[in-house]
Design an enzyme around this catalytic site. Structure first.
Site, PDB file in Angstrom:
ATOM      1  N   ASP A  48    -132.465  -9.943 -15.652  1.00 55.35           N
ATOM      2  CA  ASP A  48    -132.464 -11.396 -15.777  1.00 55.35           C
ATOM      3  C   ASP A  48    -132.164 -12.144 -14.478  1.00 55.35           C
ATOM      4  OD1 ASP A  48    -132.261 -13.912 -17.325  1.00 55.35           O
ATOM      5  OD2 ASP A  48    -130.156 -13.713 -16.833  1.00 55.35           O
ATOM      6  N   ASP A  51    -127.609  -9.899 -12.892  1.00 52.45           N
ATOM      7  CA  ASP A  51    -127.052  -8.819 -13.705  1.00 52.45           C
ATOM      8  C   ASP A  51    -128.151  -7.830 -14.086  1.00 52.45           C
ATOM      9  OD1 ASP A  51    -128.515 -10.104 -15.710  1.00 52.45           O
ATOM     10  OD2 ASP A  51    -126.777 -11.263 -16.378  1.00 52.45           O
ATOM     11  N   TYR A 200    -127.422 -17.461 -23.102  1.00 53.18           N
ATOM     12  CA  TYR A 200    -128.638 -18.266 -23.251  1.00 53.18           C
ATOM     13  C   TYR A 200    -128.726 -18.853 -24.653  1.00 53.18           C
ATOM     14  CZ  TYR A 200    -130.258 -16.561 -18.733  1.00 53.18           C
ATOM     15  OH  TYR A 200    -130.371 -16.289 -17.390  1.00 53.18           O
ATOM     16  N   GLU A 434    -126.559 -17.307  -7.318  1.00 51.01           N
ATOM     17  CA  GLU A 434    -127.249 -16.346  -8.186  1.00 51.01           C
ATOM     18  C   GLU A 434    -128.719 -16.723  -8.326  1.00 51.01           C
ATOM     19  OE1 GLU A 434    -126.468 -13.987 -12.372  1.00 51.01           O
ATOM     20  OE2 GLU A 434    -125.713 -16.036 -12.191  1.00 51.01           O
TER      21      GLU A 434
END
Length: 453
Positions: A48, A51, A200, A434
């Protein structure tokens, strides 16, 4: 970096990024060589963000946007020598999504556990966290995830229609089954898979349902999908973003294109969707929307760049759909296509270095780009150079080091600077540092478009 960004290099990088995020057994033509095989149960797809979890809702959106980029810009992608790589990126994701559709009313929507994964700092090749697969079905529905997967597979079917008719038909078969499942078994997926809600959570399913119906209509031209768009589907109000959670803006852009092509009527629900799209552009390009002092579209502190790349894509695509006609904003002011394309270009150029920080926010592009990216696999030595196992907690030695990554995750776009154009290049700063697949997917098509002005 010079006065003109190198869109060709950025385009190549953006597609290399998806090879760096591949899950499963890697193919012989894998170009990102520091990666190895990983997670070979329910194999394939993309990890994703920073991670090693496969979250189905954002992954499906990633595939939809990659496929849309190919559908809109196959010709400039081919001219840049990147169409094969773009199709490979679509196929790697679409194959996984089709595999995840295990039965007519069963869809796997997550592999791995977010909490245990985030408690480790490991490269994916070493993972020893649980790789549990979570599904939705008739008794535990997930109409949002099922409809987004429908959109992804239908869009991929359109992208492959002329190149591999059998593969395209297979994807479309999955998409049509999944749409029936989504319509008939309503319910948000994170209520069936609570772990997904921590990372999410979905705000609704009506946007995914209309988005899916539009892609199925593009793929098939069938009257039942046309009727859903015209009558049953909620087309959304004026939007502020297109994202993994909110798809109305994308559906509105496609509906506007279909109206301009004479395939949908400029009346009723389709006309309302087209007006909402036009108001979004008036808000963003002419007034209303917040821009940073340096000109970046600003929405929120956490991964703001995901909204920048998707807005740029929709602006570039609609500029081309208008084919010279202008849309009208309040007071009768015209908004011509070159202004929409100029907005898209300004956002891409900001990402590539035309910003107050004078740095690129795409890893591996330009002389200065983020060094401390919040990403497990690239911050730990490659399994090719360091084959000894790096444990769950042992990896945090690399997380805490203020040093550049041993492996450059080429093409990754970080979350980006704040609303005042400030960026803190620290691995611990996950909101800004990220990267995510949902951020890079929309920029592929825009970069191809900007190469051929």
């Amino acid at each position: 970096m010079g006065s003109m960004p190198d869109y060709r290099a950025a385009l190549s990088n953006s597609l290399l990024y998806f090879e760096g995020r591949r899950s499963g057994k890697l193919p012989a033509n894998q170009r990102v060589q520091w990666r190895g095989d990983s997670a070979v149960d329910l194999t394939g797809g993309y990890y994703d963000s920073g991670d090693n979890v496969k979250f189905g809702l954002p992954m499906a959106f990633t595939v939809t946007m990659l496929a849309w980029g190919v559908v809109e810009y196959a010709r400039p992608l081919a001219a840049a020598g990147e169409l094969r790589n773009a199709l490979a990126a679509v196929r790697w994701g679409a194959d996984y999504l089709a595999r995840a559709h295990a039965a007519e009313e069963t869809l796997y929507v997550q592999v791995g556990d977010g909490d245990s994964d985030h408690s480790c700092w490991q490269r994916p090749e070493d993972m020893d966290t649980p790789r549990t697969a979570y599904s939705v079905d008739a008794s535990r529905p997930g109409s949002d995830a099922a409809a987004e997967t429908t959109a992804a597979l239908a869009a991929a079917a359109v992208a492959f229609r002329r190149l591999d008719a059998g593969y395209s038909a297979s994807l479309l078969g999955h998409a049509e089954q999944l749409f029936r499942f989504a319509k008939n078994r309503r319910g948000l997926y994170h209520n069936s898979v609570p772990g997904a809600g921590e990372f999410y959570p979905s705000s609704g399913d009506e946007d995914e349902l209309i988005w899916a119906a539009v892609w199925l209509f593009v793929a098939t031209g069938r009257e039942d999908y046309k009727a859903f768009i015209a009558g049953d589907g909620n087309g959304g109000e004026v939007q502020s973003t297109l994202s993994w959670d909110k798809k109305f803006l994308g559906a509105q852009a496609l509906v506007a294109k279909l109206i301009l092509e004479g395939k949908l009527p400029d009346a009723g629900n389709p006309a309302a969707m087209k007006r909402s799209l036009e108001q979004f552009f008036c808000n963003v390009v002419q007034h209303g929307a917040k821009l940073s002092p340096g000109g970046m579209l600003w929405v929120q502190p956490w991964n703001n760049m995901q909204y920048v790349t998707s807005a740029a894509f929709v602006a570039a695509a609609h500029a081309d759909h208008l084919a010279g006609a202008s849309l009208r904003c309040g007071g009768g002011a015209a908004l011509p296509p070159p202004q929409l394309l100029s907005f898209a270009r300004s956002q891409v150029d900001y990402i590539l270095g035309a910003n107050p920080g004078r740095m690129s926010y795409m890893v591996g592009y330009g002389p200065r780009f983020p060094a401390e990216v919040h990403h497990r696999g690239s911050s730990v030595p490659s399994i090719k150079s360091s084959p000894g196992k790096i444990t769950c907690k042992g990896g945090f030695d690399y997380f805490s080091k203020s040093t550049p990554k041993p492996n450059v995750l080429v093409g990754a776009i970080v979350g980006g600077p704040d609303g005042n154009d400030h960026y803190n290049d620290s691995r611990q700063n996950f909101q800004q540092a990220e990267p995510s697949t949902v951020t890079v997917a929309p920029i592929v098509g825009v970069l191809a478009r900007l190469l051929h002005n």
